[in-house]
Design a protein around this motif. Structure first.
Motif, PDB file in Angstrom:
ATOM      1  N   PHE A 107      -5.018   5.840 -15.414  1.00 33.12           N
ATOM      2  CA  PHE A 107      -4.171   6.248 -14.473  1.00 33.12           C
ATOM      3  C   PHE A 107      -3.873   5.288 -13.147  1.00 33.12           C
ATOM      4  O   PHE A 107      -4.148   5.496 -12.198  1.00 33.12           O
ATOM      5  CB  PHE A 107      -4.296   7.577 -13.731  1.00 33.12           C
ATOM      6  N   TYR A 108      -3.079   4.616 -13.436  1.00 38.30           N
ATOM      7  CA  TYR A 108      -2.228   3.432 -12.440  1.00 38.30           C
ATOM      8  C   TYR A 108      -1.000   4.916 -11.222  1.00 38.30           C
ATOM      9  O   TYR A 108      -0.796   5.325 -11.906  1.00 38.30           O
ATOM     10  CB  TYR A 108      -1.851   2.289 -12.589  1.00 38.30           C
ATOM     11  N   LEU A 109      -1.139   4.429 -10.117  1.00 38.13           N
ATOM     12  CA  LEU A 109      -0.372   4.879  -9.486  1.00 38.13           C
ATOM     13  C   LEU A 109       0.913   4.828  -9.259  1.00 38.13           C
ATOM     14  O   LEU A 109       0.436   3.493  -8.837  1.00 38.13           O
ATOM     15  CB  LEU A 109      -1.701   5.047  -7.508  1.00 38.13           C
ATOM     16  N   ALA A 110       2.006   5.292  -8.838  1.00 37.91           N
ATOM     17  CA  ALA A 110       2.869   5.050  -8.682  1.00 37.91           C
ATOM     18  C   ALA A 110       3.112   4.761  -7.245  1.00 37.91           C
ATOM     19  O   ALA A 110       4.081   5.394  -7.090  1.00 37.91           O
ATOM     20  CB  ALA A 110       3.705   5.635  -9.735  1.00 37.91           C
ATOM     21  N   THR A 111       2.469   3.962  -6.684  1.00 43.75           N
ATOM     22  CA  THR A 111       2.789   4.321  -5.179  1.00 43.75           C
ATOM     23  C   THR A 111       4.427   3.249  -4.596  1.00 43.75           C
ATOM     24  O   THR A 111       4.257   1.956  -5.597  1.00 43.75           O
ATOM     25  CB  THR A 111       1.537   3.506  -4.065  1.00 43.75           C
ATOM     26  N   ALA A 112       4.230   2.774  -3.040  1.00 40.31           N
ATOM     27  CA  ALA A 112       5.351   1.775  -3.120  1.00 40.31           C
ATOM     28  C   ALA A 112       4.949   0.953  -3.043  1.00 40.31           C
ATOM     29  O   ALA A 112       5.748   0.005  -3.788  1.00 40.31           O
ATOM     30  CB  ALA A 112       5.651   2.336  -1.814  1.00 40.31           C
ATOM     31  N   SER A 113       3.582   0.176  -2.825  1.00 45.13           N
ATOM     32  CA  SER A 113       3.170  -0.813  -2.788  1.00 45.13           C
ATOM     33  C   SER A 113       2.912  -1.813  -4.214  1.00 45.13           C
ATOM     34  O   SER A 113       2.780  -3.043  -4.196  1.00 45.13           O
ATOM     35  CB  SER A 113       2.123  -0.685  -1.551  1.00 45.13           C
ATOM     36  N   ALA A 114       2.950  -0.358  -4.586  1.00 46.98           N
ATOM     37  CA  ALA A 114       2.570  -0.925  -6.057  1.00 46.98           C
ATOM     38  C   ALA A 114       3.022  -2.031  -6.711  1.00 46.98           C
ATOM     39  O   ALA A 114       4.718  -2.752  -6.765  1.00 46.98           O
ATOM     40  CB  ALA A 114       1.990  -0.408  -6.721  1.00 46.98           C
ATOM     41  N   GLU A 118      -3.407  -6.957  -8.716  1.00 51.77           N
ATOM     42  CA  GLU A 118      -4.759  -6.958  -7.608  1.00 51.77           C
ATOM     43  C   GLU A 118      -3.818  -5.524  -6.451  1.00 51.77           C
ATOM     44  O   GLU A 118      -4.550  -5.098  -6.078  1.00 51.77           O
ATOM     45  CB  GLU A 118      -4.102  -8.932  -7.136  1.00 51.77           C
ATOM     46  N   GLY A 119      -2.570  -5.866  -6.012  1.00 54.12           N
ATOM     47  CA  GLY A 119      -2.523  -4.849  -5.294  1.00 54.12           C
ATOM     48  C   GLY A 119      -1.930  -3.258  -5.865  1.00 54.12           C
ATOM     49  O   GLY A 119      -2.355  -2.224  -4.790  1.00 54.12           O
TER      50      GLY A 119
END
Ligand code: FA5
Length: 329
Positions: free
Chosen positions: A151-158, A164-165
């Motif tokens: 479950f990768y997060l759909a964050t703005a910085s992703a 890596e980030g």
């Protein structure tokens, strides 16, 4: 009868006397008014209507006299106390919650491992690829990092999932091994109990969110024999002296050699977790010298342990929220 009744209500000195008088005259079974009512049957039908009206008027008078004496004594409706209130009736038991079976299991496991000298450690559920993969010797192209298995997060910085980030819900508590070793020098003897997440389809033994108990022991001269002893002692303590335990050769990128740990359950061997000797590459990632220390690690499924101990056959029951199930624990 009327004078007798009215006098009695008027002169009643306390609530008990009022009640006694009420029963004597107005009582539903043996009250004097009942006797009068019974006599109505013998009255000539032509007089019955008039007699009925008189009886009703008499009844109202008695009732008023009763209420007057009640309020005179500060009881009854006039005082605001519901006259139908009965303090002797059994009450309604309030719904009190209790600790969820998985939390109970976690507490129990911590207690058993605590007796063997393992301290509790914690780590975040939202992790970075360094702690979930890289430091655990899981390279960029390893299938365990696949976005379909995490479950990768759909964050703005992703940036791209897995790179890596990016951030993800940890898929294993082995992340806590790294966090502990980054912050402490050996000897280390910790366990970490917490939630992990994987996009697994739910069935009787799988759930997309589950718990693991991670163990890590790092010191000089730690051996595979120590690992097997600790897991055997743990299993006997938690599941009983007659539990059978089996170690099967396996592979994990962060342990070498690696084993899978099985317990015998209803005549079938069920996998409870993985374990092994900490891989030198992991020690290097956290800045330890693999020539100077050795260690073992293990990760067991908490739900499966709880299920084995309590004879639960479907993991989904634990998370259904069905009180009929939960109340059994
Ligand atoms: C691991 O997660 C390794 N990190 C274990 C480990 C730790 C190995 C330290 C070596 C050293 P694995 O993916 O096999 O291993 O999962 C471990 C246990 O978690 C399984 O045996 C099983 O009991 C439990 N488990 C795995 N997936 C699920 C699921 N979807 N639902 C419930 N329990 C699960």
């Amino acid at each position: 009868l009327e004078k007798d009744a009215l006098d009695s209500f008027e002169s009643a000195a306390d609530a008990d006397a009022v009640e006694e008088t009420r029963v004597r005259f107005l009582g539903a079974k043996k009250g004097a008014l009942k006797d009068v009512q019974k006599m109505m049957g013998g009255i000539d039908p032509s007089d019955r209507k008039a007699a009925g009206m008189r009886l009703n008027a008499f009844k109202t008078k008695l009732q008023e006299s009763f209420e007057a004496s009640q309020s005179r004594l500060g009881g009854g409706e006039a005082s605001g106390i519901d006259p139908t209130f009965d303090a002797t009736l059994p009450g309604i038991r309030p719904n009190v919650g209790h600790i969820h079976p998985i939390t109970q299991t976690i507490n129990h496991l911590m207690e058993i491992m605590g007796r063997m000298g393992f301290e509790a450690a914690e780590g975040p559920e939202v992790e970075d690829p360094w702690h979930n993969f890289v430091a655990l010797n899981i390279p960029e192209d390893h299938p365990a990092r696949d976005p379909l298995d995490n479950f990768y997060l759909a964050t703005a910085s992703a940036t791209q999932a897995g790179s890596e980030g990016s951030q993800l819900l940890r898929s294993q508590t082995s992340t806590v091994q790294i966090r502990v070793m980054e912050q402490h020098q050996p000897p280390i003897r910790v366990i970490s109990l917490g939630r992990v997440y994987r996009p697994d389809a739910p069935d009787a033994t799988h759930y997309p969110m589950f718990h693991q108990m991670e163990g890590l022991y790092v010191d000089k001269h730690v051996t595979m024999a120590n690992l097997k002893t600790v897991l055997r002692v743990f299993a006997t303590n938690y599941l009983g002296g007659d539990v059978q335990i089996r170690f099967r050769p396996s592979f994990f990128p962060f342990t070498e050699p690696s084993v899978e740990v099985d317990f015998l359950w209803n005549d079938t061997w069920i996998e409870f977790g993985g374990a092994g000797m900490v891989d030198p590459a992991v020690f290097e990632a956290v800045g330890y010298d693999p020539e100077k220390v050795s260690g073992f690690a293990f990760g067991l499924g908490v739900e499966r342990l709880c299920m084995r101990r309590h004879g639960i056959t479907d993991i989904r029951d634990l998370y259904s929220g069905d009180l009929r199930f939960l109340r059994q624990f």
